[in-house]
Enzyme design. Sequence first.
Site, PDB file in Angstrom:
ATOM      1  N   ASN A  26      60.126  34.585  55.642  1.00  0.00           N
ATOM      2  CA  ASN A  26      59.480  35.878  55.445  1.00  0.00           C
ATOM      3  C   ASN A  26      58.394  35.673  54.402  1.00  0.00           C
ATOM      4  O   ASN A  26      58.666  35.575  53.216  1.00  0.00           O
ATOM      5  CB  ASN A  26      60.520  36.900  54.967  1.00  0.00           C
ATOM      6  CG  ASN A  26      59.902  38.245  54.668  1.00  0.00           C
ATOM      7  OD1 ASN A  26      58.745  38.487  54.977  1.00  0.00           O
ATOM      8  ND2 ASN A  26      60.668  39.123  54.062  1.00  0.00           N
ATOM      9  N   GLY A  27      57.163  35.544  54.870  1.00  0.00           N
ATOM     10  CA  GLY A  27      56.068  35.308  53.928  1.00  0.00           C
ATOM     11  C   GLY A  27      54.969  34.490  54.570  1.00  0.00           C
ATOM     12  O   GLY A  27      54.749  34.558  55.775  1.00  0.00           O
TER      13      GLY A  27
ATOM     14  N   GLU B  88      37.707  52.724  42.364  1.00  0.00           N
ATOM     15  CA  GLU B  88      39.106  52.622  41.939  1.00  0.00           C
ATOM     16  C   GLU B  88      39.378  53.251  40.578  1.00  0.00           C
ATOM     17  O   GLU B  88      40.404  52.991  39.973  1.00  0.00           O
ATOM     18  CB  GLU B  88      39.556  51.163  41.940  1.00  0.00           C
ATOM     19  CG  GLU B  88      38.888  50.256  40.928  1.00  0.00           C
ATOM     20  CD  GLU B  88      39.580  48.896  40.831  1.00  0.00           C
ATOM     21  OE1 GLU B  88      40.785  48.855  40.564  1.00  0.00           O
ATOM     22  OE2 GLU B  88      38.900  47.886  41.034  1.00  0.00           O
TER      23      GLU B  88
ATOM     24  N   MET C  53      26.099  43.340  40.407  1.00  0.00           N
ATOM     25  CA  MET C  53      25.177  43.772  41.476  1.00  0.00           C
ATOM     26  C   MET C  53      25.089  42.779  42.642  1.00  0.00           C
ATOM     27  O   MET C  53      24.092  42.719  43.352  1.00  0.00           O
ATOM     28  CB  MET C  53      23.776  44.060  40.932  1.00  0.00           C
ATOM     29  CG  MET C  53      23.714  45.286  40.043  1.00  0.00           C
ATOM     30  SD  MET C  53      24.314  46.808  40.810  1.00  0.00           S
ATOM     31  CE  MET C  53      22.967  47.208  41.911  1.00  0.00           C
TER      32      MET C  53
ATOM     33  N   LYS D 279      33.758  39.734  44.726  1.00  0.00           N
ATOM     34  CA  LYS D 279      34.728  38.730  44.258  1.00  0.00           C
ATOM     35  C   LYS D 279      36.054  38.894  44.999  1.00  0.00           C
ATOM     36  O   LYS D 279      37.058  39.276  44.405  1.00  0.00           O
ATOM     37  CB  LYS D 279      34.937  38.846  42.753  1.00  0.00           C
ATOM     38  CG  LYS D 279      35.153  40.279  42.269  1.00  0.00           C
ATOM     39  CD  LYS D 279      35.390  40.330  40.781  1.00  0.00           C
ATOM     40  CE  LYS D 279      35.485  41.790  40.334  1.00  0.00           C
ATOM     41  NZ  LYS D 279      35.773  41.929  38.919  1.00  0.00           N
TER      42      LYS D 279
END
Length: 1498
Positions: free
Chosen positions: A246-247, A904, A491, A955
Amino acid sequence: MNKGLYNSEFEHDSCGAGFICDLNGAKRNDIIHKAIDILIRLEHRGAVSADGKTGDGAGILIEIPHLFFKKVCEFDIPEPKAYAVGMVFLPPKPNQLNYAVEQFEKNITTRGLRVIGWRDVPVDRTYVGKIAAKTEPKIKQVFIDKNRQKLSEFEFSNKLFAARKITEHEILNSNISEKNYFYLPSLSVNTIIYKGLLVPEDINRYYVDLNDKDFTTKLALVHQRFSTNTFPTWDLAQPFRYMCHNGEINTLRGNISQMDTREELFKSDIFGEDIKSMLPIIFRGKSDSASMDMALELLLSTGMSLPQAMMIMVPEAWEKHPTMSEEKKSFYNFFSCIMEPWDGPASIPFTDGNYIGALLDRNGLRPSRYTITKDGLLVMSSEAGVLEIPPENIEMHGRLEPGKMFLVDMNAGRIVNDEEVKNNIINQRPYKKWIHDNLLSLSEIPYTGNPTKIEETDILRRQKVFGYTKEDISTLILPMSEQGKEAVGSMGTDVPLSVFSSKPQLLYNYFKQLFAQVTNPPLDGIREEIVTDISLSIGADSNIFDIKAESCKKLRIENPIISNEDLDKIKFNSHPNFNAYTVPALYQIGSGLNGMEATLEEMIRNVLKAIDKHKNIIIISDRGVDKNFAPVPMLLTCSYLHHSLKRHGKRSKVGIVIESAEPREPHHFAMLFGYGASAINPYLVNETIQQQIEQGHLKIDFHTAVKNFNSAIGKGIVKIMNKIGISTLHSYRGSQIFEALGLRGSFVEKYFTNTVTRISGVGLYEIEKEVFLRHRMAFPNREVEGVLKLNIGGQYRWRRNEEHHMFNPTTVAKLQQAVQQNSYTSYEKYAEMINNQSAQLMTIRGMFEFTEFDPIPIEEVEPWTEIVKRFKTGAMSFGSISKEAHENLAIAMNRLGGKSNSGEGGEDPDRFQKDNNGNLRNSAIKQVASGRFGVSIDYLSNAKEIQIKMAQGAKPGEGGQLPGPKVYPWVAKVRNSTPYVGLISPPPHHDIYSIEDLAQLIYDLKNANREARVNVKLVSEVGVGTVATGVAKAKADVILVSGYDGGTGASPLTSLKHAGLPWELGIAEAQQTLVRNNLRDRIVLECDGQLKTGRDVAIACLLGAEEFGFATAPLVASGCIMMRACHLNTCPVGIATQDPVLRSNFKGTPEHVINFMYFVTQELREIMSKIGFRTINEMVGQSQKLDMKKVIKHYKAKRLDLSKILYKIPTTQNKTLYNTKNQNHGLERVLDLTLVKNAHTAIFRKEPTHLVFPIHNTNRTVGAILSNEINKIHGKNGLPKGTLKIDFYGTSGQSFGAFATKGLELTVYGNCNDYFGKSLSGATLVAKIPEKATFKSEENIIIGNVALYGAVYGEAYINGVAGERFCVRNSGARSVVEGIGDHGCEYMTGGVAVILGKIGRNFAAGMSGGIAYIYSGAGDFDEKNFNMEMIDFEPMTDKDFEQLKTLLEKHLLYTNSNIAKTILSDWEKTSKNFIKIMPTDYKIALERIEKEKTLAVS
């Protein structure tokens, strides 16, 4: 399949897994049905294909049911363990089936074994979906005995292994058309596997054997798959032969590559000559789990036990573990010389029939819970509550811990704890002595005083030869040398791709880093640095079948970015185990392409000769450049040597060390390691540092500066590894986790074998030409005195006559003139500058032209007022930009009917309603990111769209940071944090470990606001199409694919350039893959990333997008002048600043943004008119309307092949190219709808109400819809405290109490799963042990991982132990818990956490606010468990004691906690056993705020 951008290599899967066993050894049929029930209760963790019936795969591994087979087989079978049973998938065509059977039987008999007989496995095909039926195999069982040979179980198993492996190779290498059907899920003396492309409830319906009462077992291991792949195959269903998973194994490429290298050395007495026919051990094109199982099987065949093999493949984070014994560290260190970790977020249940157990990865990023009953049943699963067990029958509840193993010895019928298992293994051999005698540390070698010869060519010329610019030195090298970390920029980037650039580029710039998103998480190398490691060992490898002391004869380097002195140690050392050979990487510049090619071939010949002379360290050096000799690009040299040695079967004999002037930023070093290097000496950087010190630009001493630089590069490499979810450089080395962009396929295949390149372009000719151009700049034909100097650069900021930028002073001025004067004529001039790339190619879209014109009158094209509703502005947080700029965008987009994005940073609730002047400042899109800043039920309820930020263009794979000076009080208010305390967004991994976790978050948000669309933001990279497929199956409504070049926020400079791809590739791949999978109609596909004109929008639409985001351009329209200093709070035009004085300079208006959007739409309508589309829907995905321009003049771009981007999937009437229907979120069955119905008087009249309900793990996100309904009526204030009390009995599903609002009191009598109290918004949550339970609460797990993530307000009282990452990013909740796992209070910014028991490692990492109180009965605390970077231990004050006692009294009241009772009963004494954890920045900020209050009063 290869015409477009889809690549099956980038499929991913995740899942739900578990096992059940009887510790008393009783075999029974109901174990199977309980196991299948576990899967059914995990079905929300799986996925179903477009046909609604085909599962992604499910299966069960059990003991061989001997009595059942004796009953049903028409032939005699021996006693148990004297025979093996194989489950065999075979081709459906009889002739091909017979061929496969004959080959297999031949290989069985060749090894002296006997086939007793074959059995047809009865199946009910009515339970197979249409997609699964296309690949359904014929299924048989084969029975094999020892043919009277006296063989041990180990010997018998290895003969079976050899016969099976050889048969698999023979059939896969044959020419039969159905060869891919052949597969043996199991062939064992102990276990058998039943699996397929089924949903869990159909396993025993399809395989009717499983229902027979004589089909019995004492253990069962089960799994169901959630795959991004909707062309699934039966063989990839799990479990595999020894394990399920699982992963995600993020290191898979490197693991396979290094296994290939290891195979050069395989010699085995067990297999003899057979071993050669069994290779490669790992088949290509299989899933990570299948590949891992094959590697595990190999280790077991050497004689290792199953637990030992698992320890080697998935080691603990031992490298920096302060309390681990030297003996255990020596074991891990020894085997690190033999095999690299299989690294990634993984819970791995495993069994060989003798043992059954599970292991958790070093990061603890997968949930694994277990329950032991008093009558001897053990249940482990991805979730608690998968079986209904009466509380009085529970012996204990536990969890797997990071790096720990849980093991059951089935023969002894007992649980063996992690410490006992590992101590038994590490004491089998004297590993500590072996390490001491054989492993040599570079730091222990004395410096011999043999300096490498000083260069004859002056430093300036050499800097020019290797492409250094003034910008490289001032922007990259100096900050790293001075501060030990990378410089920051903002930017995004708008320079040409390397293949378009007219400036000569380093080869590194043609590659992009891959990164994790959705299917696996990026890691956090800053706050969770304890699980990362960049040390490497160098030297020849050894035979894995012959483990001995000499297997660790290696040279160990802690930081493989080495100084000149360290390189000299390696070059000139006299140690008998290490013999270095230096090979030059220089060619005669006059010989051109042929000379470079000849040099590379000569290098291979010389290295092969050196290996024959027992040299085991190869140093590639580009020292010695001069007028006649130029360097071969070091990346090219390193990779070609690495792959050539593999082709010659000699790669295992040597380690590669780089001595180069080229590398100077983290990307360069990461690429060299990724293509096989083990250590790198950047000698010209060292010389440049010395030069800068001598010139007065660097004010520290040389050795400190070099150490800082090397440290910064080390941190940068950790960051790059962590982006893709890899913890150790050992696993990253040789993994090639990059995509080539614009390099010719044949060139890549020869020199960078197995690297993805989808835009074929330049080759060795052009690469050599760029070297020639750099060399000529350093050694011009005509010398002019004093003229030779470095170029400025211009990669990160516009500079005259340097690298071109799309936004430059001219284009910025022209756009602002257009919007301020409302002049479409001026806009057309601006658009011409952006769109016309004939003089300077910049982007992929610049190479496209419209074709197949079919003009219509522009009046017939849908009006701009409709089209603009598809437009959005980008996610720019309030905090990164000013209030004025943020609200300006919102007002403009709301007037247009488009959408602005909050970013955010949360949003002020004052903006949610219209102003008196009619303006609406509410952002229609509310972003939910890893920082969870300001995410509450009120925030989500006021959204039209909720965007999950999986990655950001600037990023991808990294978190963000808002420096303390920008966290003004008004910013702190909306982020629920403390003024002047810096805020850090972790990488997106805390509740998005995998595809099923994303599905859960989508489900959470849909519950929080059923009217809002849920949008998942991805960044373009290879494989984004398969990720998008998984996201569509996870029920997102909108998928945004961002280009790498966007992003307005702060970012490490090199991250801006080297991760992610242009959106043209991402949108095209997503469109192609979604259409191919019949999933396109349920998804809105959105594009953003440097969209600037109507032409950009038209191309995005033709490639598949139907909604469009703009970020940089609207800011420019609002007054931005592209200073690229947003992170410094110094923006002169009042946009990217919180400084009140600078904000007053903001001159933008909503009309400026509206004008820009109108102009873009008008240009788009003109294009639609020319090529013949009346509506956007007609236009979506019609890529045949695009063609490639001819760019003969550009020596690099003229060779580009963009046909894969323009490929259009052939469609039928059933396949649509755009969104036509809504996702089915399955909300009609949620428990909350019943709660809302029963709580009517509480919700509407605020009448106190008490309800009682049963609850199960399938009841997820309980409380969210209820809270949304309350918020719609009462707003953020909710209900009065305690108005609605609901008691639940049982085990709650994930996200219990998520977003729960004020006035709710939700109590679970039982267990809870992960994400308890996520973004808690004012409610009181209680988890308490049931009244009939007899276990001790403080010794038992009661809630899962990541509890109270991003909690805003409210209280939580937890009568037991919590899992990993408790209170992560808590910003206001008050909680009491009786013990926690690792990484507690990570990133916490507010609230109070009281822990009445043990804490794990790395407590308080990144904790910048709030207070924690920790209790120890003995009164002692191990400081090694704390991350002290941002906290202090503080003395308790009277106020602290008062607050603490109040919380304990409440905990006792709500939970009847024994430990709270004990503490309070002797408060005067026990209160002394608490410590207080206080973040240092938080304390300073509180003192500053107090001073400001005092000044204000005075």
